[in-house]
Design a protein around this motif. Structure first.
Motif, PDB file in Angstrom:
ATOM      1  N   GLU A   1       0.859  -1.190   0.000  1.00 14.58           N
ATOM      2  CA  GLU A   1       0.000   0.000   0.000  1.00 14.58           C
ATOM      3  C   GLU A   1       0.890   1.233   0.000  1.00 14.58           C
ATOM      4  OE1 GLU A   1      -2.867   2.486   3.082  1.00 14.58           O
ATOM      5  OE2 GLU A   1      -2.225   0.442   3.585  1.00 14.58           O
ATOM      6  N   ALA A   2       0.662   2.135  -0.946  1.00 16.74           N
ATOM      7  CA  ALA A   2       1.457   3.357  -1.029  1.00 16.74           C
ATOM      8  C   ALA A   2       0.815   4.451  -0.183  1.00 16.74           C
ATOM      9  CB  ALA A   2       1.577   3.821  -2.477  1.00 16.74           C
ATOM     10  N   ARG A   3       1.633   5.116   0.629  1.00 17.35           N
ATOM     11  CA  ARG A   3       1.159   6.223   1.454  1.00 17.35           C
ATOM     12  C   ARG A   3       2.050   7.427   1.205  1.00 17.35           C
ATOM     13  NH1 ARG A   3       0.757   2.949   7.248  1.00 17.35           N
ATOM     14  NH2 ARG A   3      -0.713   1.330   6.567  1.00 17.35           N
ATOM     15  N   LEU A   4       1.478   8.482   0.644  1.00 20.41           N
ATOM     16  CA  LEU A   4       2.249   9.699   0.426  1.00 20.41           C
ATOM     17  C   LEU A   4       2.559  10.349   1.765  1.00 20.41           C
ATOM     18  CD1 LEU A   4       0.372  11.194  -2.659  1.00 20.41           C
ATOM     19  CD2 LEU A   4       2.520   9.931  -2.643  1.00 20.41           C
ATOM     20  N   ILE A   5       3.771  10.873   1.896  1.00 14.17           N
ATOM     21  CA  ILE A   5       4.226  11.480   3.148  1.00 14.17           C
ATOM     22  C   ILE A   5       4.324  12.988   2.951  1.00 14.17           C
ATOM     23  CG2 ILE A   5       6.118  11.596   4.824  1.00 14.17           C
ATOM     24  CD1 ILE A   5       6.915   8.745   3.884  1.00 14.17           C
ATOM     25  N   THR A   6       3.762  13.740   3.872  1.00 19.09           N
ATOM     26  CA  THR A   6       3.863  15.198   3.824  1.00 19.09           C
ATOM     27  C   THR A   6       5.253  15.631   4.267  1.00 19.09           C
ATOM     28  OG1 THR A   6       1.506  15.392   4.338  1.00 19.09           O
ATOM     29  CG2 THR A   6       2.859  17.358   4.670  1.00 19.09           C
ATOM     30  N   VAL A   7       5.840  16.543   3.495  1.00 14.56           N
ATOM     31  CA  VAL A   7       7.186  17.059   3.772  1.00 14.56           C
ATOM     32  C   VAL A   7       7.087  18.572   3.876  1.00 14.56           C
ATOM     33  CG1 VAL A   7       9.594  17.067   3.003  1.00 14.56           C
ATOM     34  CG2 VAL A   7       8.115  15.162   2.391  1.00 14.56           C
ATOM     35  N   ASP A   8       7.936  19.167   4.694  1.00 12.53           N
ATOM     36  CA  ASP A   8       7.846  20.621   4.909  1.00 12.53           C
ATOM     37  C   ASP A   8       8.621  21.423   3.868  1.00 12.53           C
ATOM     38  OD1 ASP A   8      10.368  19.922   5.750  1.00 12.53           O
ATOM     39  OD2 ASP A   8      10.293  21.037   7.646  1.00 12.53           O
ATOM     40  N   HIS A   9       8.758  20.875   2.680  1.00  8.71           N
ATOM     41  CA  HIS A   9       9.348  21.636   1.563  1.00  8.71           C
ATOM     42  C   HIS A   9       8.695  21.170   0.266  1.00  8.71           C
ATOM     43  CE1 HIS A   9      12.127  23.452  -1.242  1.00  8.71           C
ATOM     44  NE2 HIS A   9      12.653  24.143  -0.236  1.00  8.71           N
ATOM     45  N   PRO A  10       8.263  22.108  -0.589  1.00  4.85           N
ATOM     46  CA  PRO A  10       7.508  21.717  -1.798  1.00  4.85           C
ATOM     47  C   PRO A  10       8.313  20.949  -2.832  1.00  4.85           C
ATOM     48  CG  PRO A  10       7.978  24.080  -1.802  1.00  4.85           C
ATOM     49  CD  PRO A  10       8.357  23.572  -0.442  1.00  4.85           C
ATOM     50  N   ALA A  11       9.647  20.976  -2.738  1.00  3.42           N
ATOM     51  CA  ALA A  11      10.464  20.295  -3.757  1.00  3.42           C
ATOM     52  C   ALA A  11      10.618  18.806  -3.492  1.00  3.42           C
ATOM     53  CB  ALA A  11      11.844  20.939  -3.843  1.00  3.42           C
ATOM     54  N   VAL A  12      10.206  18.336  -2.327  1.00  2.00           N
ATOM     55  CA  VAL A  12      10.519  16.959  -1.929  1.00  2.00           C
ATOM     56  C   VAL A  12       9.291  16.060  -2.057  1.00  2.00           C
ATOM     57  CG1 VAL A  12      11.338  15.462  -0.076  1.00  2.00           C
ATOM     58  CG2 VAL A  12      12.361  17.730  -0.412  1.00  2.00           C
ATOM     59  N   PHE A  13       9.483  14.968  -2.801  1.00  2.00           N
ATOM     60  CA  PHE A  13       8.474  13.907  -2.925  1.00  2.00           C
ATOM     61  C   PHE A  13       8.864  12.782  -1.986  1.00  2.00           C
ATOM     62  CE2 PHE A  13       7.071   9.858  -4.710  1.00  2.00           C
ATOM     63  CZ  PHE A  13       5.717  10.089  -4.920  1.00  2.00           C
ATOM     64  N   ALA A  14       7.907  12.325  -1.175  1.00  2.00           N
ATOM     65  CA  ALA A  14       8.189  11.244  -0.237  1.00  2.00           C
ATOM     66  C   ALA A  14       7.010  10.288  -0.199  1.00  2.00           C
ATOM     67  CB  ALA A  14       8.460  11.806   1.157  1.00  2.00           C
ATOM     68  N   VAL A  15       7.324   8.997  -0.156  1.00  2.00           N
ATOM     69  CA  VAL A  15       6.280   7.981  -0.154  1.00  2.00           C
ATOM     70  C   VAL A  15       6.753   6.787   0.670  1.00  2.00           C
ATOM     71  CG1 VAL A  15       7.130   6.940  -2.312  1.00  2.00           C
ATOM     72  CG2 VAL A  15       4.743   6.596  -1.642  1.00  2.00           C
ATOM     73  N   ALA A  16       5.805   6.179   1.373  1.00  2.00           N
ATOM     74  CA  ALA A  16       6.067   4.919   2.074  1.00  2.00           C
ATOM     75  C   ALA A  16       5.269   3.825   1.386  1.00  2.00           C
ATOM     76  CB  ALA A  16       5.653   5.022   3.539  1.00  2.00           C
ATOM     77  N   HIS A  17       5.883   2.669   1.232  1.00  2.00           N
ATOM     78  CA  HIS A  17       5.214   1.497   0.674  1.00  2.00           C
ATOM     79  C   HIS A  17       5.168   0.440   1.763  1.00  2.00           C
ATOM     80  CE1 HIS A  17       5.327   3.101  -3.434  1.00  2.00           C
ATOM     81  NE2 HIS A  17       6.545   3.531  -3.143  1.00  2.00           N
ATOM     82  N   VAL A  18       3.961   0.047   2.144  1.00  2.00           N
ATOM     83  CA  VAL A  18       3.777  -0.825   3.301  1.00  2.00           C
ATOM     84  C   VAL A  18       3.269  -2.185   2.851  1.00  2.00           C
ATOM     85  CG1 VAL A  18       2.653  -1.082   5.541  1.00  2.00           C
ATOM     86  CG2 VAL A  18       3.233   1.208   4.686  1.00  2.00           C
ATOM     87  N   GLY A  19       4.017  -3.211   3.175  1.00  2.00           N
ATOM     88  CA  GLY A  19       3.634  -4.584   2.874  1.00  2.00           C
ATOM     89  C   GLY A  19       4.231  -5.498   3.911  1.00  2.00           C
ATOM     90  N   GLU A  20       4.806  -6.617   3.486  1.00  2.00           N
ATOM     91  CA  GLU A  20       5.514  -7.486   4.430  1.00  2.00           C
ATOM     92  C   GLU A  20       6.702  -6.752   5.038  1.00  2.00           C
ATOM     93  OE1 GLU A  20       4.459 -10.458   5.429  1.00  2.00           O
ATOM     94  OE2 GLU A  20       2.707 -10.053   4.179  1.00  2.00           O
ATOM     95  N   ALA A  21       7.242  -5.822   4.276  1.00  2.00           N
ATOM     96  CA  ALA A  21       8.238  -4.873   4.779  1.00  2.00           C
ATOM     97  C   ALA A  21       7.734  -3.479   4.435  1.00  2.00           C
ATOM     98  CB  ALA A  21       9.601  -5.131   4.150  1.00  2.00           C
ATOM     99  N   THR A  22       8.408  -2.466   4.969  1.00  2.00           N
ATOM    100  CA  THR A  22       8.039  -1.080   4.663  1.00  2.00           C
ATOM    101  C   THR A  22       9.255  -0.364   4.095  1.00  2.00           C
ATOM    102  OG1 THR A  22       6.392  -0.998   6.436  1.00  2.00           O
ATOM    103  CG2 THR A  22       7.205   1.105   5.600  1.00  2.00           C
ATOM    104  N   SER A  23       9.065   0.289   2.966  1.00  2.00           N
ATOM    105  CA  SER A  23      10.137   1.105   2.396  1.00  2.00           C
ATOM    106  C   SER A  23       9.693   2.563   2.369  1.00  2.00           C
ATOM    107  CB  SER A  23      10.500   0.627   0.986  1.00  2.00           C
ATOM    108  OG  SER A  23       9.393   0.695   0.130  1.00  2.00           O
ATOM    109  N   VAL A  24      10.647   3.451   2.557  1.00  2.00           N
ATOM    110  CA  VAL A  24      10.411   4.893   2.492  1.00  2.00           C
ATOM    111  C   VAL A  24      11.360   5.464   1.455  1.00  2.00           C
ATOM    112  CG1 VAL A  24      10.528   7.083   3.742  1.00  2.00           C
ATOM    113  CG2 VAL A  24       9.633   5.036   4.890  1.00  2.00           C
TER     114      VAL A  24
END
Length: 535
Positions: free
Chosen positions: A456-479
């Motif tokens: 499951e992809a979860r977009l992460i809010t970042v305090d700068h508009p230039a940065v894209f951040a996402v977490a992918h949650v499954g058997e493991a979690t990647s950021v």
């Protein structure tokens, strides 16, 4: 073999005529691809998507098919294809063929019979009219064709062609035509291919439904059923350039397309890159419907066509054009850019690596076009989309190591900063700071992160508009975090504590992230992973 493998595989797109020439005739072939399989395996490639191999007059790079049941001799024999499938399989790679079911060449025997005899069963294989009909469609190539109807003197009627006039549209509302396509599918599936990339999928669905998209999806269900009866793990990868709310028609409940080529996210990714801001990409991801179980989106940066920006507003499109195609000759069809990624990003290796890291962080199956991993350029002296269709640059030998012939299927790029003497595989293979030196570890890392395709992809809010951040949650979690600007930044991730995560790849050495605060170089990227239960 793994069911739903396509949800989480790296797809590498190859133009067989331009990849590697094994016999010195100036044109790439299947044996040439076989000779390069070790290279592809070392990139972490899971599937090869081959552009058309069928017999063709080659007025449109093989998309003008004159015989779907035979390979064009320039590429080799069916045994060569079988060998490619076997040897790719030994390296953990599958082979996907192009399926051009929306039109044929006007040299196809079906069309030749149709135009000769109004009472022939083949007449109804195509779409005819005594006068041009305004059905709401416009020519796909407006600067080349001024109508979708072409008068045929022999037939005494007009025939419809959304693409070039030498590519008459098939009448997919005719069950006989669909049965013919199924026979074609069976022939190639029995050789062992893993599925098809459906060219112009949204157009063929409209043709099957009498311009009614929802009525026409039956044809995808037929194709899916035909394929899975022979290969239960096969995939249909569909070219679907529509608004995101219409994607659900093409997925169904997983019994239509297994992968939808996501033009919506592609367009907005370039808007994000042009602005150096993540918001357009974040917005695009949230606007697309979740794929059904067993299906997914396919994402990419550049392909073999123009960068078609039709999914952007007029103002957004011009904004991207001004950044990446400021000269009129860089633009095409009033809607797109006819450049490769590397020249669009001014050859900046860091910026290109960032774009690849951004692509690989997106939920979906990533597609990399041949040569993108080394930063190949384009040849704007060639007409239309041929500007981005040049031979693969393997080394500094004559013809970029593509072929020993004097005359080639297309000229190599031999001048300027993207000449094969400057940009090639051999020079970059053992150079960690080269584009290949940066991209290959990214591709291999992504191949080891099944949660990006399956979780499951979860977009992460970042305090700068230039940065894209996402977490992918499954058997493991990647950021995964990417800085779309050229400025060094220190940012905070909202609601994401990286304690317990291991940093697996980044553009350079960084101090450890603490208190959700982390540093990113200009065009920098960082990936972390934590194994264990879902958050």
């Amino acid at each position: 073999m793994k069911a739903n493998w396509h949800r989480n595989t790296l797809i590498y797109q190859i133009d067989p005529s331009l990849f590697s020439d094994s016999n010195g005739d100036g044109r790439g072939d299947l044996k040439g691809i076989i000779q390069r399989l070790d290279y592809l395996q070392a990139l972490g490639v899971g599937a090869l998507w081959l552009m058309p191999l069928y017999r063709s007059p080659f007025k449109d790079a093989g998309y003008d098919v004159s015989d779907f049941m035979a390979l064009d001799p320039r590429f080799g024999s069916e045994e060569d294809l079988r060998q490619l499938i076997v040897q790719a399989g030994e390296r953990g790679m599958r082979v996907i063929l192009e399926l051009v079911a929306q039109h044929t060449s006007d040299q196809h025997p079906w069309f030749q019979r149709a135009r000769r005899d109004k009472d022939s069963v083949y007449r109804d294989y195509y779409m005819w009219s005594d006068t041009p009909v305004d059905d709401g469609n416009q020519p796909i190539f407006p600067s080349v064709e001024d109508s979708i109807w072409h008068w045929d003197e022999q037939a005494g009627q007009y025939y419809r062609h959304l693409f070039y006039h030498h590519e008459p549209d098939l009448n997919l509302a005719n069950p006989r035509v669909v049965e013919e396509i199924e026979r074609i599918m069976v022939h190639w599936l029995e050789l062992g291919i893993a599925g098809f990339r459906l060219d112009a999928a949204s157009h063929l669905v409209e043709q099957a439904g009498g311009e009614d998209e929802e009525q026409g999806v039956w044809v995808l269900e037929r194709f899916f059923k035909c394929m899975t009866q022979i290969n239960p793990e096969g995939v249909l990868l569909g070219e679907v350039d529509v608004e995101p709310e219409r994607y659900s028609h093409y997925f169904g409940n997983g019994e239509r397309l297994g992968l939808v080529l996501d033009f919506w996210v592609n367009n907005h990714m370039f808007l994000a890159l042009a602005r150096g801001q993540a918001e357009p990409l974040q917005r695009a991801i949230t606007q697309r419907p979740a794929p059904p179980d067993g299906a997914n989106y396919a994402v990419w940066l550049r392909n073999h066509d123009e960068l078609d920006l039709e999914r952007l507003s007029e103002e957004e499109r011009e904004e991207v054009m001004q950044v990446f195609a400021p000269e009129p000759d860089m633009r095409l069809y009033g809607r797109g850019i006819r450049r490769r990624l590397a020249p669009m990003l001014a050859g900046d290796v860091r910026h290109q690596a960032l774009a690849q890291a951004l692509l690989l962080s997106l939920p979906g199956a990533p597609i990399v076009r041949y040569g993108e991993e080394i930063g190949m350029g384009d040849d704007l002296s060639r007409p239309e989309r041929l500007s981005v269709r040049t031979p693969m640059q393997w080394n500094t030998q004559a013809n970029a190591g593509f072929s020993s012939a004097r005359h080639l299927a297309a000229p190599v790029i031999d001048e300027g900063p993207f000449a094969y003497t400057q940009v090639n595989v051999e020079d970059q293979l053992n150079a960690p700071e080269s584009l290949l030196g940066r991209v290959r570890p990214l591709l291999l890392a992504r191949a080891g992160l099944p949660e990006v395709g399956d979780g499951e992809a979860r977009l992460i809010t970042v305090d700068h508009p230039a940065v894209f951040a996402v977490a992918h949650v499954g058997e493991a979690t990647s950021v995964m975090v990417a800085n779309l600007s050229n400025d060094t930044l220190t940012v905070k991730l909202d609601g994401m504590d990286l304690q317990g995560f291991k940093e697996i790849i980044s553009d350079s050495q960084y101090p450890a992230a603490n208190d959700r605060q982390l540093t990113l170089n200009g065009y920098g990227y960082r990936w972390w992973r934590r194994t264990g239960s879902k958050q």
